[in-house]
Design an enzyme around this catalytic site. Structure first.
Site, PDB file in Angstrom:
ATOM      1  N   ASP A  72       0.836  -1.197   0.000  1.00  0.00           N
ATOM      2  CA  ASP A  72       0.000   0.000   0.000  1.00  0.00           C
ATOM      3  C   ASP A  72       0.878   1.257   0.000  1.00  0.00           C
ATOM      4  OD1 ASP A  72      -2.901   0.764   0.411  1.00  0.00           O
ATOM      5  OD2 ASP A  72      -2.044   1.811   2.126  1.00  0.00           O
ATOM      6  N   GLU A 113      14.103 -14.286   0.761  1.00  0.00           N
ATOM      7  CA  GLU A 113      14.511 -15.348   1.703  1.00  0.00           C
ATOM      8  C   GLU A 113      13.674 -16.608   1.493  1.00  0.00           C
ATOM      9  OE1 GLU A 113      13.795 -13.786   5.646  1.00  0.00           O
ATOM     10  OE2 GLU A 113      15.260 -12.178   5.378  1.00  0.00           O
TER      11      GLU A 113
HETATM   12  C1  GLC Z   1      -4.249   3.007  -0.681  1.00  0.00           C
HETATM   13  C2  GLC Z   1      -5.490   2.152  -0.764  1.00  0.00           C
HETATM   14  C3  GLC Z   1      -6.664   2.985  -0.357  1.00  0.00           C
HETATM   15  C4  GLC Z   1      -6.468   3.436   1.069  1.00  0.00           C
HETATM   16  C5  GLC Z   1      -5.129   4.184   1.222  1.00  0.00           C
HETATM   17  C6  GLC Z   1      -4.746   4.327   2.658  1.00  0.00           C
HETATM   18  O1  GLC Z   1      -4.269   4.048  -1.582  1.00  0.00           O
HETATM   19  O2  GLC Z   1      -5.626   1.641  -2.060  1.00  0.00           O
HETATM   20  O3  GLC Z   1      -7.878   2.294  -0.514  1.00  0.00           O
HETATM   21  O4  GLC Z   1      -7.507   4.272   1.464  1.00  0.00           O
HETATM   22  O5  GLC Z   1      -4.077   3.475   0.619  1.00  0.00           O
HETATM   23  O6  GLC Z   1      -4.363   3.099   3.191  1.00  0.00           O
END
Ligand code: GLC
Length: 542
Positions: free
Chosen positions: A207, A266
């Site tokens: 993310d 790993e």
């Molecule tokens: C990313 C995710 C989104 C989320 C953001 C914060 O962009 O795709 O859905 O709100 O991160 O975690």
């Protein structure tokens, strides 16, 4: 003693199942409700694996977050990285998912959310308990706020009464940012990867990978005077008001990505990292592979989603990608995502079918958002039923319309949940009668049947899965065309992005392998390829 030398980039180039895969983003709460509480869950996903691997024919599923969470941001606000949120299942359900997916040859990709946690995470509760807390600097604290604005709107700084400092939250105030400059935090977060790798996941979707490191001096961002707002990115106007140069993309983040990659390496089995890296120019995007291809395997390129649907612009964007792609690297491609308006809403249903042909025939690993195979549209969600807290903020734009339940049939609750389930977590599509899996499977002209034909063609075509461009994408009269080849297998792809008839010069003989108009499949063509309005074809040049 023999010393293990790092593998040269050229030797790494052909490794990895993920280079030949099609990935499906199922977005867990929206996919299928297995226990009748109105919310999609892991049991629902397990029950859908035959659809994914058999009916549709994808190779990997990206699940969406299922970790312990107050669910203020759909699970991207994690309060326990190694626990499972009960609404989605248990650790045992995750194990069953992995076993059932692997038994079908499907890979499983899970989310890794390194930039922030929930404010209910024990680490944050300790961090905010006192300035002297040993975990104080696991998060980012400051005496005075700077001008940075949040993706969810407003300032990224929240005042903490008790300890009289501000903490940083790049998203909701309930999502404090972790401090990756702190070595113990770093080690703890790398152990999270190991926990899931040990359980057998095939990779991670990282993310907001571009946000991991910030300017250590926390300098202000300059204002954005260019007004380059992006209609496809559901950003808050506050966020779009400045150039985000100091709150993200700090060069130190590449060191973190290298460490993450080392952990993946790993483990056996080519575990993959997919990095969410938001809109940026191709040169910066390419940096995420790492100079030795030792960072992210597949930095997710949003640019294709954001490109205007016009042949010239698409030719330009694919040329930009290919020119920037480092030697031996391989791109991941998407035209839909749980944070953006849906494909069929952006392009209309006819061109969404053309887009299916593009996504599954360009050189790269396609990622398909659940429901896009049906031509699902954004579904309006009344304010009182909205879930996305970003959307509920003053001036916020909701992502709920993109995330409504997967329609499986035309029956009650669209087959997403049992008929007697309580109110669904989001309303089902108002077009349920036609936009559902069961109805579309029975209709040879449906969007779902088009995706199936394309996926089957791709699975059997070395040119489409792995081939280079014998002729890169080029625009001509509102059409985009390209040729891909691998050995004796050569495929021409031609897309008519207009609502009028067009012709594309072929210069040789071929056979239509798949057209958006299925009655053309198998048609012999030569010299000139006639395209109907809104038609896209893949021609076998043999
Ligand atoms: C990313 C995710 C989104 C989320 C953001 C914060 O962009 O795709 O859905 O709100 O991160 O975690």
């Amino acid at each position: 003693m023999t010393q293990l030398l790092p593998m040269p980039a050229s030797d790494r180039a052909d490794r990895g199942w993920w280079r030949r895969a099609v990935i499906y983003e199922n977005h867990l709460p929206s996919f299928r409700d297995g226990n009748g509480d109105g919310v999609g869950d892991l049991d629902g996903l397990i029950a859908s694996l035959d659809y994914l691997s058999g009916t549709l024919g994808v190779d990997a599923v990206w699940v969406g977050p299922f970790f312990r969470s107050p669910l203020l941001d759909q699970g991207f606000d994690i309060s326990d990285h190694t626990g499972v949120e009960p609404v989605f299942g248990t650790l045992a359900t995750v194990d069953r998912l992995l076993e059932a997916a692997h038994a079908r040859g499907l890979k499983v990709i899970v989310d890794y959310v390194p930039n922030h946690t929930s404010d209910q995470h024990p680490w944050f509760l300790q961090s905010r308990s006192a300035r002297e807390s040993p975990k104080r600097d696991w998060y980012v604290w400051a005496d005075a706020p700077n001008n940075w604005t949040s993706e969810a709107g407003g300032s990224v700084w929240e005042w903490d009464e008790r300890t009289e400092q501000y903490y940083l939250h790049s998203h909701l105030k309930e999502q404090p940012d972790l401090n990756w400059r702190q070595p113990e935090l770093r080690a703890a977060m790398l152990d999270v990867l190991r926990f899931w790798l040990e359980r057998g996941v095939d990779g991670f979707r990282i993310d907001v990978a571009h946000m991991l490191m910030k300017d250590p001096l926390l300098r202000d961002n300059p204002p954005d005077t260019g007004g380059e707002s992006n209609p496809y990115d559901l950003q808050h106007a506050d966020f779009a008001s400045q150039l985000h140069v100091n709150d993200r993309m700090h060069p130190d983040l590449h060191g973190v990505l290298r460490e993450i990659r080392k952990v993946l390496d790993e483990y056996p089995g080519d575990r993959v990292s997919i990095g969410e890296v938001e809109a940026m120019d191709w040169a910066r995007w390419a940096e995420f592979f790492g100079p030795e291809l030792d960072q992210i395997h597949l930095p997710f390129a949003f640019k294709l989603i954001e490109t205007p649907w016009e042949a010239g612009a698409l030719a330009e964007v694919t040329a930009g990608l290919d020119a920037a792609l480092p030697d031996g690297a391989w791109p991941i491609l998407a035209l839909g995502n749980h944070d953006r308006p849906r494909l069929a809403t952006r392009l209309g249903r006819a061109q969404a079918r053309v887009a299916a042909v593009l996504l599954l025939t360009l050189r790269g690993t396609p990622t398909l958002l659940y429901g896009d195979e049906l031509g699902l549209l954004d579904q309006e969600v009344p304010r009182e039923r909205q879930r996305d807290c970003f959307g509920l903020m003053e001036g916020g734009v909701s992502r709920d319309p993109t995330r409504t339940p997967m329609p499986w049939n035309a029956g009650p609750n669209g087959g997403f949940a049992p008929a007697d389930a309580p109110e669904l977590w989001l309303p089902v599509s108002s077009e349920l009668a036609t936009i559902n899996v069961e109805t579309q499977l029975a209709d040879a002209r449906s969007s779902l049947r088009l995706y199936r034909r394309l996926l089957a063609l791709r699975a059997g075509s070395p040119a489409l899965r792995a081939g280079d461009y014998a002729r890169p994408p080029r625009a001509d009269g509102g059409c985009l065309s390209y040729v891909r080849e691998a050995g004796a297998d050569r495929k021409l792809v031609a897309l008519n992005l207009t609502g009028e008839e067009r012709a594309v010069a072929l210069g040789e003989r071929g056979t239509v392998a798949v057209s958006t108009d299925p009655e053309r499949d198998g048609e012999a063509v030569r010299d000139q390829l006639r395209l109907r309005p809104d038609e896209a074809v893949v021609v076998d040049l043999g």
